[in-house]
Scaffold this motif. Structure first.
Motif, mmCIF file in Angstrom:
data_model
loop_
_atom_site.group_PDB
_atom_site.id
_atom_site.type_symbol
_atom_site.label_atom_id
_atom_site.label_comp_id
_atom_site.label_asym_id
_atom_site.label_seq_id
_atom_site.Cartn_x
_atom_site.Cartn_y
_atom_site.Cartn_z
ATOM 1 N N GLN A 269 0.827 -1.196 0.000
ATOM 2 C CA GLN A 269 0.000 0.000 0.000
ATOM 3 C C GLN A 269 0.868 1.256 0.000
ATOM 4 N N TYR A 270 0.527 2.189 -0.876
ATOM 5 C CA TYR A 270 1.037 3.544 -0.724
ATOM 6 C C TYR A 270 0.121 4.260 0.264
ATOM 7 N N VAL A 271 0.671 5.201 1.021
ATOM 8 C CA VAL A 271 -0.137 6.051 1.885
ATOM 9 C C VAL A 271 0.099 7.493 1.460
ATOM 10 N N LEU A 272 -0.955 8.122 0.914
ATOM 11 C CA LEU A 272 -0.867 9.482 0.416
ATOM 12 C C LEU A 272 -1.517 10.436 1.411
ATOM 13 N N ALA A 273 -1.002 11.666 1.457
ATOM 14 C CA ALA A 273 -1.568 12.676 2.347
ATOM 15 C C ALA A 273 -1.729 13.986 1.589
ATOM 16 N N PHE A 274 -2.912 14.606 1.758
ATOM 17 C CA PHE A 274 -3.156 15.915 1.185
ATOM 18 C C PHE A 274 -4.077 16.699 2.115
ATOM 19 N N GLU A 275 -4.109 18.018 1.933
ATOM 20 C CA GLU A 275 -4.919 18.866 2.797
ATOM 21 C C GLU A 275 -6.395 18.734 2.445
ATOM 22 N N ALA A 276 -7.220 18.632 3.466
ATOM 23 C CA ALA A 276 -8.658 18.494 3.253
ATOM 24 C C ALA A 276 -9.246 19.786 2.695
ATOM 25 N N ALA A 277 -10.349 19.656 1.994
ATOM 26 C CA ALA A 277 -11.056 20.818 1.467
ATOM 27 C C ALA A 277 -11.560 21.676 2.628
ATOM 28 N N PRO A 278 -11.578 23.003 2.450
ATOM 29 C CA PRO A 278 -12.034 23.878 3.537
ATOM 30 C C PRO A 278 -13.514 23.723 3.854
ATOM 31 N N ARG A 279 -14.308 23.322 2.874
ATOM 32 C CA ARG A 279 -15.737 23.138 3.090
ATOM 33 C C ARG A 279 -16.006 21.740 3.636
ATOM 34 N N GLY A 280 -16.719 21.652 4.747
ATOM 35 C CA GLY A 280 -16.967 20.364 5.371
ATOM 36 C C GLY A 280 -17.963 19.509 4.606
ATOM 37 N N GLY A 281 -17.943 18.204 4.924
ATOM 38 C CA GLY A 281 -18.884 17.263 4.325
ATOM 39 C C GLY A 281 -18.181 16.167 3.564
ATOM 40 N N TRP A 282 -18.965 15.277 2.979
ATOM 41 C CA TRP A 282 -18.414 14.180 2.201
ATOM 42 C C TRP A 282 -17.889 14.698 0.870
ATOM 43 N N ARG A 283 -16.638 14.315 0.548
ATOM 44 C CA ARG A 283 -15.984 14.788 -0.658
ATOM 45 C C ARG A 283 -15.570 13.595 -1.521
ATOM 46 N N SER A 284 -15.851 13.669 -2.819
ATOM 47 C CA SER A 284 -15.384 12.631 -3.731
ATOM 48 C C SER A 284 -13.927 12.907 -4.075
ATOM 49 N N VAL A 285 -13.144 11.866 -4.236
ATOM 50 C CA VAL A 285 -11.716 12.024 -4.505
ATOM 51 C C VAL A 285 -11.260 10.970 -5.501
ATOM 52 N N GLN A 286 -10.345 11.360 -6.380
ATOM 53 C CA GLN A 286 -9.732 10.450 -7.338
ATOM 54 C C GLN A 286 -8.217 10.617 -7.283
ATOM 55 N N VAL A 287 -7.511 9.517 -7.387
ATOM 56 C CA VAL A 287 -6.047 9.540 -7.428
ATOM 57 C C VAL A 287 -5.600 8.865 -8.716
ATOM 58 N N ARG A 288 -4.733 9.510 -9.451
ATOM 59 C CA ARG A 288 -4.227 8.975 -10.708
ATOM 60 C C ARG A 288 -2.706 9.040 -10.705
ATOM 61 N N THR A 289 -2.112 8.368 -11.675
ATOM 62 C CA THR A 289 -0.666 8.512 -11.887
ATOM 63 C C THR A 289 -0.437 9.192 -13.225
ATOM 64 N N LYS A 290 0.711 9.863 -13.326
ATOM 65 C CA LYS A 290 1.079 10.532 -14.577
ATOM 66 C C LYS A 290 1.687 9.552 -15.570
ATOM 67 N N LYS A 291 1.947 8.339 -15.117
ATOM 68 C CA LYS A 291 2.525 7.325 -15.980
ATOM 69 C C LYS A 291 1.416 6.526 -16.656
ATOM 70 N N LYS A 292 1.554 6.286 -17.932
ATOM 71 C CA LYS A 292 0.530 5.594 -18.698
ATOM 72 C C LYS A 292 0.465 4.106 -18.341
ATOM 73 N N GLY A 293 -0.721 3.553 -18.464
ATOM 74 C CA GLY A 293 -0.898 2.119 -18.290
ATOM 75 C C GLY A 293 -1.006 1.662 -16.849
ATOM 76 N N LEU A 294 -1.053 2.603 -15.895
ATOM 77 C CA LEU A 294 -1.146 2.230 -14.481
ATOM 78 C C LEU A 294 -2.524 2.574 -13.944
ATOM 79 N N GLN A 295 -3.055 1.702 -13.117
ATOM 80 C CA GLN A 295 -4.359 1.917 -12.494
ATOM 81 C C GLN A 295 -4.190 2.040 -10.986
#
Length: 308
Positions: A269-295
């Motif tokens: 497992q990778y463990v990624l960290a980023f700052e939460a959105a300032p507006r509270g509530g449930w937020r949809s999130v997507q993580v991608r790679t810049k390298k082709k062919g990876l999911q």
């Protein structure tokens, strides 16, 4: 007991989800409560290439995070393969598990997972469920004791599968280990849950607990009824939205594949960290790679600040 499930369902979408009560076989334990991080979001991620092979050599600059469709800077990336792991085994204790080899398969998968953990740093817990969520062994580094307790799981009664997954995710969410997961071992039947699969997916996703579901079903796909196929699809969606996976095991090769793949993902497992959105509530999130062919597979939601 049914009332506790209704109270749990009423807590969906709030900043303070209330989890169902986990009981020991002798006495009831206090209700668990989880508060989501307000400022920093931590997410587990698995990356595979086009052949399905796990990719474990990516760096922070290789990832992109989109919060509600908007790019958000990635603050940190960890890939500690030796980081502590907390794994909750959730074994179906319903009467339907007596049919065929379902119970034996659950014991085999559980034993394999426990045998792969390192008791010097990892811990595990064992839960069971019918219409209740039962604590067989609380989280401990004594993995042999957890393994030995597998024989204490009894099969009887109806089943609240989805409610039990939500409750167990709440227990695991309190663990501080970098690698966490719920592993559900079941025949897939659910007869009395208050939660829907999508609601459970939202809850487990919101607290960053990947849910892996191993269903024992020895029948060929074409012999499964339409409603069963739909049910398996629901469980697959639940697992996917949390960053986990669904495995359908019907023989020893498919069971071994489930065990091997599950353990591989827990270790990489990778463990990624980023700052939460300032507006509270449930937020949809997507993580991608810049390298082709990876999911990249991660949870689909997180809870930012207050959901007011």
């Amino acid at each position: 007991m049914r009332t506790s499930w209704i109270l749990l369902a009423a807590a969906i979408g709030t900043a303070l989800p209330a989890w169902p009560q986990a009981q020991t076989q002798e006495q009831e334990q206090p209700q668990a409560l989880f508060r989501s991080s307000v400022n920093l979001v931590s997410m587990a991620a698995i990356v595979r290439d086009s052949r399905g092979k796990v990719v474990s050599s990516l760096k922070r600059e290789d990832f992109e995070v989109f919060d509600g469709g908007q790019p958000r800077p990635l603050l940190d990336l960890r890939t500690e393969k030796a980081a502590p792991a907390s794994v909750a085994l959730l074994v179906d204790g319903s009467g339907s598990m007596k049919v065929g080899f379902s119970a034996d398969a659950a014991l085999r998968v559980s034993s394999a997972i426990l045998g792969s953990l390192d008791r010097s740093r990892d811990d595990a817990a064992l839960y069971s469920f019918d219409t209740r969520l039962l604590t067989i062994r609380n989280f401990t580094h004594d993995l042999k004791a957890v393994n030995g307790a597998l024989s204490e799981v009894e099969s009887w009664g109806l089943t609240s599968l989805y409610d039990a997954i939500a409750g167990t995710a709440g227990m695991v969410a309190k663990r501080t280990a970098n690698r966490r997961a719920v592993v559900v071992l079941t025949d897939g039947a659910d007869t009395s849950s208050a939660y829907t699969p999508d609601q459970v997916a939202e809850v487990a996703s919101g607290v960053d607990v990947p849910v892996y579901v191993v269903v024992w079903d020895a029948r060929a796909p074409e012999s499964r009824a339409t409603f069963e196929t739909a049910r398996l699809s629901e469980m697959g969606r639940l697992a996917e939205l949390t960053g986990g996976r669904l495995f359908i095991a019907g023989d020893h090769p498919s069971m071994n594949y489930a065990i091997t793949t599950l353990l591989e993902e827990l270790r990489h497992q990778y463990v990624l960290a980023f700052e939460a959105a300032p507006r509270g509530g449930w937020r949809s999130v997507q993580v991608r790679t810049k390298k082709k062919g990876l999911q990249v597979r991660t949870r689909a939601w997180y809870l930012a600040g207050s959901a007011d």
